[in-house]
Write an enzyme that holds these catalytic residues in place. Structure first.
Site, PDB file in Angstrom:
ATOM      1  N   LEU A   1       6.795  -3.505  -2.570  1.00  0.00           N
ATOM      2  CA  LEU A   1       5.568  -4.293  -2.465  1.00  0.00           C
ATOM      3  C   LEU A   1       5.798  -5.582  -3.241  1.00  0.00           C
ATOM      4  O   LEU A   1       6.292  -5.547  -4.371  1.00  0.00           O
ATOM      5  CB  LEU A   1       4.383  -3.546  -3.087  1.00  0.00           C
ATOM      6  CG  LEU A   1       3.585  -2.576  -2.215  1.00  0.00           C
ATOM      7  CD1 LEU A   1       2.444  -1.989  -3.034  1.00  0.00           C
ATOM      8  CD2 LEU A   1       3.022  -3.247  -0.977  1.00  0.00           C
ATOM      9  N   ASP A   2       5.460  -6.727  -2.665  1.00  0.00           N
ATOM     10  CA  ASP A   2       5.624  -8.008  -3.363  1.00  0.00           C
ATOM     11  C   ASP A   2       4.844  -7.993  -4.671  1.00  0.00           C
ATOM     12  O   ASP A   2       3.800  -7.337  -4.769  1.00  0.00           O
ATOM     13  CB  ASP A   2       5.127  -9.163  -2.481  1.00  0.00           C
ATOM     14  CG  ASP A   2       6.037  -9.414  -1.288  1.00  0.00           C
ATOM     15  OD1 ASP A   2       7.198  -8.971  -1.338  1.00  0.00           O
ATOM     16  OD2 ASP A   2       5.588 -10.053  -0.320  1.00  0.00           O
TER      17      ASP A   2
END
Length: 304
Positions: free
Chosen positions: A37-38
């Protein structure tokens, strides 16, 4: 310690940061996440502990649900709010029906080109490394599954005074929501970017199942490990086959098994073998020997 933790990844942390901190909290090195996940995205991040790390790829393969905020009228270098502005365009009125028509077109199997600011590798280098050096390279397109796109915040007309809308996205692995935002904008005739994102579901884990790092730390200090889900949770959608003690002994040695044993799951790409209600191994059809199935993973959780 073996199991899966549905972690709520907070904004500002990388997925690797979460793994690093959990290794310290849980006093174990065998910790792995199930899909990046960024940093600016918060949401559900299943974490595999101990023997569950062998299941990470199957957990990652399950569908995801996101809630995104999409802003029309402005595109950025990164396709999200962290990038520099590339283009702006004043919005004329966009009706709920026009938006829905665009969403309908993007539901099903679609082709995406990964953004330059992403971890996809081209010639052994991550795309964001090229992007930071100011180099644009050709990116391989990929097909992804969009199961549903649902607008969440009513049916108000979008315009210059109201350029954003919320969208719930149910999709398969490998979908870039940033790129989806840009694609929606293109269909409507406007530059666009993803201004906010939250992952509300990953595989069988929902937002309400999750705990933060601080909550897990607190439970560990109280000698409470009830935050761990059993390995079987990670393979809920996989075909299952209950085996007896004789077969179980062969499985522990990584033995090949006759195809006849797998009649009830013969059309499946793989099957989870269950002994005494515990996941023992994952088997798949042998690629060369048509009458046999072979181990893909031997888990051995029952010995833990």
């Amino acid at each position: 310690m073996n199991g899966i933790i549905p972690l709520w990844k907070e904004r500002g942390m990388t997925s690797h940061d979460c793994v690093f901190k959990l290794r310290k909290i849980l006093h174990t090195k065998k910790v792995g996440h199930t899909g990046t996940l960024d940093p600016e995205v918060e949401g559900v991040l299943p974490i595999c502990i101990g023997r569950a790390t062998k299941l990470a790829e199957y957990v990652t393969d399950e569908g995801k649900v996101y809630v995104a905020e999409i802003t029309l009228g402005k595109s950025t270098t990164t396709e999200d709010a962290t990038g520099e502005t590339v283009m702006t365009k004043e919005l004329a009125d966009i009706s709920a029906d026009e938006l829905q028509a665009a969403l309908t077109k993007l539901t099903g199997k679609i082709t995406q080109i990964p953004p330059m600011f992403s971890a996809v590798k081209v010639n052994g280098k991550k795309l964001y490394e090229y992007a930071r050096a100011g180099i644009e390279v050709e990116r391989p397109s990929r097909q992804v599954d969009i199961y549903s796109l649902t607008r969440l915040n009513g049916e108000a007309t979008l315009n210059e005074a109201n350029p954003t809308f919320q969208l719930e996205i149910s999709c398969g692995k490998g979908t870039y929501i940033r790129t989806l935002a840009v694609m929606i904008g293109e269909l409507l005739g406007y530059p666009a970017h993803m201004s906010k994102l939250e992952r509300t579901r990953s595989g069988f884990f929902k937002k309400e199942d999750c705990l933060t790092l601080a909550e897990i730390d607190e439970m560990m200090q109280a000698s409470d490990s009830s935050f761990l889900y059993p390995l079987e949770k990670g393979i809920e959608s996989m075909a299952k086959l209950v085996i007896d003690e004789e077969i179980h002994a062969k499985v522990l040695n990584g033995g090949l098994l006759p195809k006849s044993l797998f009649i009830e799951v013969e059309n499946e790409p793989r099957a989870a073998l269950i002994f005494n209600d515990k996941l023992t191994a994952i088997y798949k059809p042998h690629p060369e020997k048509n009458e046999l199935w072979k181990p893909e993973k031997v888990i051995e959780l029952h010995q833990a």
